[in-house]
Write an enzyme that holds these catalytic residues in place. Structure first.
Site, PDB file in Angstrom:
ATOM      1  N   ILE A   1       0.809  -1.216   0.000  1.00 60.97           N
ATOM      2  CA  ILE A   1       0.000   0.000   0.000  1.00 60.97           C
ATOM      3  C   ILE A   1       0.845   1.269   0.000  1.00 60.97           C
ATOM      4  O   ILE A   1       0.362   2.345  -0.363  1.00 60.97           O
ATOM      5  CB  ILE A   1      -0.982  -0.009   1.194  1.00 60.97           C
ATOM      6  CG1 ILE A   1      -2.076   1.060   1.010  1.00 60.97           C
ATOM      7  CG2 ILE A   1      -0.250   0.176   2.490  1.00 60.97           C
ATOM      8  CD1 ILE A   1      -3.147   1.030   2.062  1.00 60.97           C
TER       9      ILE A   1
ATOM     10  N   TYR B   1       0.401   6.017  17.017  1.00 59.87           N
ATOM     11  CA  TYR B   1      -0.552   5.171  16.292  1.00 59.87           C
ATOM     12  C   TYR B   1      -1.862   5.914  16.043  1.00 59.87           C
ATOM     13  O   TYR B   1      -2.339   6.004  14.901  1.00 59.87           O
ATOM     14  CB  TYR B   1      -0.811   3.880  17.068  1.00 59.87           C
ATOM     15  CG  TYR B   1      -2.001   3.094  16.555  1.00 59.87           C
ATOM     16  CD1 TYR B   1      -1.959   2.466  15.327  1.00 59.87           C
ATOM     17  CD2 TYR B   1      -3.177   3.014  17.307  1.00 59.87           C
ATOM     18  CE1 TYR B   1      -3.072   1.755  14.837  1.00 59.87           C
ATOM     19  CE2 TYR B   1      -4.275   2.318  16.837  1.00 59.87           C
ATOM     20  CZ  TYR B   1      -4.224   1.687  15.603  1.00 59.87           C
ATOM     21  OH  TYR B   1      -5.312   1.004  15.136  1.00 59.87           O
TER      22      TYR B   1
END
Length: 288
Positions: A40, A128
């Protein structure tokens, strides 16, 4: 026949989508890609796949999910969770493809007693969460036909997750301390996969951010207690505080999400997490 491209086929959600794909074989064509086929973070991989397959829907089930490791791998977390998502959304837009992207409750600070709605202010406490929030923003900026599903505490019979870790520890330990002051909503990835397909099946599409999880809220300790009950373990579980179990990344203390929007918009009724957990434990028992 509509075409669905699934990126991240080897993750928990990817496996769950593969598991249910046979139900839709006469309605949808699925193309499941893993990182070995489609990286990706590489524009050429995304462009090639879209050119060859021409999907109507793209489900992005890939992500950098190592919450603690992200604190020292910020560039990698943002590359996968933010900038690659921006590129994917841009390619989707050029192919008139609907993007369904999975995000997280960790975009919230988690220091209030409210159930967060989709419109509430986000303030991630770690790398994150910050990388996932940036991915949300870039996806919506680059493709107006984007649906973002924020979910939480994902588990399944596949890959590594809290449920499988607990079952392993139950079999190897006599006593465990489990954090009892962080609140969230455990979510079976199979339920998330079902919700995604319910959205795709609807003729009228509503884009933007939606929350989906199982309910109601609970703590990691109470979650572990139910895993113990359903698995028949005799391990002793002790509630501990976040301070007693320090981690590199700061977690939200209460990231409970309001689930009204997805029910009102798409008619999707989330399930109680206890029911979904019991089903998962039964599946895991059958795999032994």
């Amino acid at each position: 026949m509509k075409r669905i491209l699934v990126i991240g086929a080897n993750g928990q959600l990817g496996h769950c989508l593969q598991k249910l794909a046979h139900r839709y074989h006469d309605v949808f064509d699925f193309n499941f890609t893993s990182s070995s086929v489609l990286d990706i973070t590489k524009h050429e991989d995304i462009s090639r796949e879209f050119q060859d397959y021409q999907p109507d829907y793209c489900i992005n089930a890939s992500a950098y999910t190592a919450v603690d490791l992200a604190e020292t791998e910020e560039d990698k977390a943002f590359a996968v969770n933010a900038y690659a998502v921006a590129d994917l959304a841009d390619v989707c837009e050029s192919h008139e493809c609907t993007l369904i992207h999975v995000s997280t409750d960790y975009v919230f600070e988690g220091n209030t007693n409210i159930d967060y709605s989709e419109d509430n202010f986000t303030n991630p406490q770690g790398v994150y969460g910050a990388s996932k929030r940036k991915g949300e923003e870039l996806a919506l900026d680059n493709n107006p036909k984007t649906i973002i599903l924020r979910t939480s505490w994902l588990y399944s019979e596949f890959n590594k997750n809290f449920v499988k870790t607990m079952l392993y520890l139950f079999a190897t330990k006599d006593e465990l301390g489990i954090v009892n002051d962080q609140y969230g909503q455990p979510t079976n990835a199979n339920d998330l996969a079902d919700a995604i397909m319910e959205i795709i099946k609807k003729d009228a599409k509503h884009f933007g951010i939606f929350h989906f999880s199982n309910y109601p809220e609970t703590t990691w300790f109470n979650f572990a207690e139910k895993i113990k009950e359903y698995s028949g373990s005799s391990v002793k579980l002790n509630p501990i505080t976040t301070e007693q179990f320090p981690t590199p990344a700061k977690r939200p203390m209460r990231s409970t999400m309001n689930l009204d929007k997805i029910e009102k918009t798409y008619g999707i009724e989330p399930r109680r997490w206890e029911h979904s957990l019991e089903e998962c434990i039964e599946v895991l028992k059958s795999l032994k």
